[in-house]
Design an enzyme around this catalytic site. Structure first.
Site, PDB file in Angstrom:
ATOM      1  N   LEU A 224      51.781  23.520  47.315  1.00  0.00           N
ATOM      2  CA  LEU A 224      51.489  24.442  46.343  1.00  0.00           C
ATOM      3  C   LEU A 224      52.778  25.129  45.453  1.00  0.00           C
ATOM      4  O   LEU A 224      52.748  26.007  44.546  1.00  0.00           O
ATOM      5  CB  LEU A 224      51.558  25.667  47.985  1.00  0.00           C
ATOM      6  CG  LEU A 224      50.274  25.534  47.919  1.00  0.00           C
ATOM      7  CD1 LEU A 224      50.328  26.681  49.824  1.00  0.00           C
ATOM      8  CD2 LEU A 224      48.981  26.552  47.260  1.00  0.00           C
ATOM      9  N   THR A 259      53.150  32.376  47.599  1.00  0.00           N
ATOM     10  CA  THR A 259      52.996  30.692  47.166  1.00  0.00           C
ATOM     11  C   THR A 259      54.676  31.245  46.539  1.00  0.00           C
ATOM     12  O   THR A 259      56.165  31.406  47.269  1.00  0.00           O
ATOM     13  CB  THR A 259      52.515  30.113  46.579  1.00  0.00           C
ATOM     14  OG1 THR A 259      50.833  29.591  47.305  1.00  0.00           O
ATOM     15  CG2 THR A 259      53.413  29.021  46.273  1.00  0.00           C
ATOM     16  N   HIS A 262      57.075  32.877  48.891  1.00  0.00           N
ATOM     17  CA  HIS A 262      57.544  32.156  49.492  1.00  0.00           C
ATOM     18  C   HIS A 262      58.974  30.902  48.802  1.00  0.00           C
ATOM     19  O   HIS A 262      60.314  30.684  49.754  1.00  0.00           O
ATOM     20  CB  HIS A 262      56.796  31.056  50.240  1.00  0.00           C
ATOM     21  CG  HIS A 262      56.964  30.085  50.741  1.00  0.00           C
ATOM     22  ND1 HIS A 262      57.451  29.760  52.587  1.00  0.00           N
ATOM     23  CD2 HIS A 262      58.010  28.497  50.981  1.00  0.00           C
ATOM     24  CE1 HIS A 262      57.449  28.587  52.806  1.00  0.00           C
ATOM     25  NE2 HIS A 262      58.588  28.302  52.063  1.00  0.00           N
ATOM     26  N   GLU A 263      58.499  30.778  47.509  1.00  0.00           N
ATOM     27  CA  GLU A 263      60.003  29.924  47.798  1.00  0.00           C
ATOM     28  C   GLU A 263      60.719  31.156  46.312  1.00  0.00           C
ATOM     29  O   GLU A 263      61.765  30.195  46.643  1.00  0.00           O
ATOM     30  CB  GLU A 263      58.773  29.551  45.966  1.00  0.00           C
ATOM     31  CG  GLU A 263      57.538  28.288  46.307  1.00  0.00           C
ATOM     32  CD  GLU A 263      58.091  27.387  47.486  1.00  0.00           C
ATOM     33  OE1 GLU A 263      59.363  26.724  47.450  1.00  0.00           O
ATOM     34  OE2 GLU A 263      56.935  26.768  48.140  1.00  0.00           O
ATOM     35  N   HIS A 266      63.474  30.917  49.209  1.00  0.00           N
ATOM     36  CA  HIS A 266      64.038  29.284  49.518  1.00  0.00           C
ATOM     37  C   HIS A 266      65.832  29.961  47.890  1.00  0.00           C
ATOM     38  O   HIS A 266      66.627  29.266  47.874  1.00  0.00           O
ATOM     39  CB  HIS A 266      63.470  28.506  49.408  1.00  0.00           C
ATOM     40  CG  HIS A 266      62.967  28.096  50.185  1.00  0.00           C
ATOM     41  ND1 HIS A 266      63.211  27.756  51.522  1.00  0.00           N
ATOM     42  CD2 HIS A 266      61.411  27.532  50.487  1.00  0.00           C
ATOM     43  CE1 HIS A 266      62.420  27.144  51.871  1.00  0.00           C
ATOM     44  NE2 HIS A 266      60.854  26.991  51.472  1.00  0.00           N
ATOM     45  N   HIS A 272      63.147  27.632  55.700  1.00  0.00           N
ATOM     46  CA  HIS A 272      61.856  27.915  56.655  1.00  0.00           C
ATOM     47  C   HIS A 272      61.826  28.204  58.458  1.00  0.00           C
ATOM     48  O   HIS A 272      63.201  27.612  58.839  1.00  0.00           O
ATOM     49  CB  HIS A 272      60.348  25.890  56.576  1.00  0.00           C
ATOM     50  CG  HIS A 272      60.136  25.273  55.305  1.00  0.00           C
ATOM     51  ND1 HIS A 272      60.919  24.546  54.725  1.00  0.00           N
ATOM     52  CD2 HIS A 272      59.702  26.439  54.322  1.00  0.00           C
ATOM     53  CE1 HIS A 272      59.780  24.102  53.999  1.00  0.00           C
ATOM     54  NE2 HIS A 272      59.262  25.834  53.404  1.00  0.00           N
ATOM     55  N   TRP A 274      60.570  27.877  61.193  1.00  0.00           N
ATOM     56  CA  TRP A 274      60.721  26.709  61.999  1.00  0.00           C
ATOM     57  C   TRP A 274      62.663  26.268  62.087  1.00  0.00           C
ATOM     58  O   TRP A 274      62.163  24.896  62.648  1.00  0.00           O
ATOM     59  CB  TRP A 274      60.085  25.253  62.182  1.00  0.00           C
ATOM     60  CG  TRP A 274      59.446  24.850  61.035  1.00  0.00           C
ATOM     61  CD1 TRP A 274      59.430  23.271  61.358  1.00  0.00           C
ATOM     62  CD2 TRP A 274      58.855  24.760  59.632  1.00  0.00           C
ATOM     63  NE1 TRP A 274      59.463  22.872  59.832  1.00  0.00           N
ATOM     64  CE2 TRP A 274      58.923  23.330  59.078  1.00  0.00           C
ATOM     65  CE3 TRP A 274      58.424  26.654  59.097  1.00  0.00           C
ATOM     66  CZ2 TRP A 274      58.597  23.384  57.496  1.00  0.00           C
ATOM     67  CZ3 TRP A 274      57.729  26.235  57.733  1.00  0.00           C
ATOM     68  CH2 TRP A 274      57.694  24.766  57.241  1.00  0.00           C
ATOM     69  N   VAL A 285      69.080  32.523  60.495  1.00  0.00           N
ATOM     70  CA  VAL A 285      69.501  33.888  60.753  1.00  0.00           C
ATOM     71  C   VAL A 285      69.287  34.040  62.072  1.00  0.00           C
ATOM     72  O   VAL A 285      67.650  33.109  62.949  1.00  0.00           O
ATOM     73  CB  VAL A 285      67.427  34.011  59.854  1.00  0.00           C
ATOM     74  CG1 VAL A 285      67.579  35.626  60.235  1.00  0.00           C
ATOM     75  CG2 VAL A 285      67.808  34.056  58.820  1.00  0.00           C
ATOM     76  N   ASP A 321      48.041  32.963  52.838  1.00  0.00           N
ATOM     77  CA  ASP A 321      48.915  34.204  52.469  1.00  0.00           C
ATOM     78  C   ASP A 321      47.929  35.674  53.071  1.00  0.00           C
ATOM     79  O   ASP A 321      48.720  37.293  53.111  1.00  0.00           O
ATOM     80  CB  ASP A 321      47.853  34.013  50.903  1.00  0.00           C
ATOM     81  CG  ASP A 321      48.898  33.380  50.502  1.00  0.00           C
ATOM     82  OD1 ASP A 321      49.501  32.675  50.713  1.00  0.00           O
ATOM     83  OD2 ASP A 321      49.274  33.333  49.240  1.00  0.00           O
TER      84      ASP A 321
END
Length: 350
Positions: A224, A259, A262-263, A266, A272, A274, A285, A321
């Site tokens: 994605l 998407t 999310h990006e 980064h 991420h 996890w 965090v 989403d």
């Protein structure tokens, strides 16, 4: 300052062990930071059957191995981030969202949003690269801008499931907004671009020091998107997303524009949720609970791993989403830290 150094003298050894292909660059041990989580734990991902919708961490792995000096830059960014957040953290109370505790965060930690006085509005350039670039319209681009502005400023706590009320205080307005600076369309017959930054070489970013560049294309391989973390080469700085992930696209259930949310996370220095590993891997965090792998679909609450309920609705997970709708105060603070005076993205502040 001594307390800061002691807090950061942790598990650098694992990362250094991975640095044999990165010139073994020496760092001052008294300021050591846990950088091991910068590497995807490939064997963990494969063992748990993780489908990598986002390739940002693998791209970072490649860049760290191929680029002399990048490890030191990443180290400096992380050190500056934690130093800044500690300076804003009231004595004895969570607030900086530093992470680095080698165990993920704790959703019961009430991190306070820092007051930095910064007005962060990021100008964005879109580069649409498709055989027929007109298939992504101006209204599609504006819809995507609307989504990221909403996601970064308006957490939808009304969607929180019964029992997840402990996450209400964590959900935040990051006070980061985005403005459309321009859209460039390129008709290119290439069927897919992969994740080796070929699209950026073909269509370079424009003033990446002051603008977020986003490439909209067909990446291939079911991917994605991917982003470059702060500190990387300006010639490859920015975000690449699958064209059909834009709002209304055909990549359901990943077609509501998240998407890009999310990006951009980064791109603004978030990992991420996890931590790309098992329970003891950290996303740096404090107010995100530990998890052992990505979540998919729309999990029922609570989805428990690492002895706590996962924050599956966080934008930095892999859920659908429609089922992600929040950043936390700790994530907010971490993102905003890179815009502070002297920060790696401070040049984006007018």
């Amino acid at each position: 300052m001594k307390k800061l150094f002691l807090a950061l003298i942790v598990i650098l050894g694992t990362f250094i062990g991975c640095q044999e292909n990165s010139k073994n660059e020496a760092l001052p041990t008294q300021e050591a930071i846990d950088m091991s989580d910068f590497y995807v734990k490939t064997e963990v991902q494969e063992a748990k059957g993780v489908t990598e919708l986002c390739h940002s961490m693998r791209v970072l792995n490649r860049q760290l191995q191929e680029t002399p000096g990048l490890y030191k830059k990443m180290y400096d960014v992380e050190y500056a981030t934690r130093k800044f957040l500690n300076s804003k953290k009231p004595n004895g109370t969570p607030g900086g969202g530093n992470g680095g505790n080698n165990g993920g965060g704790d959703a019961d930690v009430d991190v306070q949003p820092i007051e930095d006085g910064l007005n962060i509005s990021i100008p964005v350039y879109f580069h649409v690269v498709l055989p027929d670039a007109s298939q992504v319209s101006n209204s599609d681009i504006q819809s995507q801008i609307n989504v990221i502005n909403s996601d970064f400023t308006s957490p939808n706590t009304n969607q929180l499931p019964s029992g997840a009320t402990n996450f209400i205080n964590d959900a935040t307005n990051t006070e980061i907004t985005f403005t459309l600076a321009g859209t460039f369309r390129h008709n290119d017959s290439k069927s897919s671009w992969g994740t080796n930054d070929a699209i950026k070489a073909a269509y370079p970013p424009i003033t990446p020091e002051t603008h977020l560049n986003i490439w909209v294309c067909n990446i291939g391989g079911g991917i994605l998107g991917y982003a470059q973390f702060p500190g990387g080469n300006s010639a490859t700085d920015g975000v690449v997303i699958l064209y059909s992930s834009l709002p209304g696209g055909s990549a359901a259930p990943y077609n509501l524009g998240r998407t890009l949310t999310h990006e951009i996370g980064h791109y603004l220095n978030l990992r991420h949720i996890w931590g790309d590993g098992r329970c003891r891997q950290d996303d740096f965090v404090e107010d995100t609970p530990s998890s052992d792998a990505a979540n998919y679909g729309c999990p029922s609450y609570p989805d428990v791993s690492c002895k706590s309920a996962d924050m599956t609705m966080n934008y930095m997970d892999y859920t659908d989403d429609a089922c992600m709708y929040m950043f936390t105060d700790g994530q907010r603070n971490r993102m905003r830290a890179i815009f502070a005076p002297g920060g790696v993205r401070s040049s984006m502040i007018n």
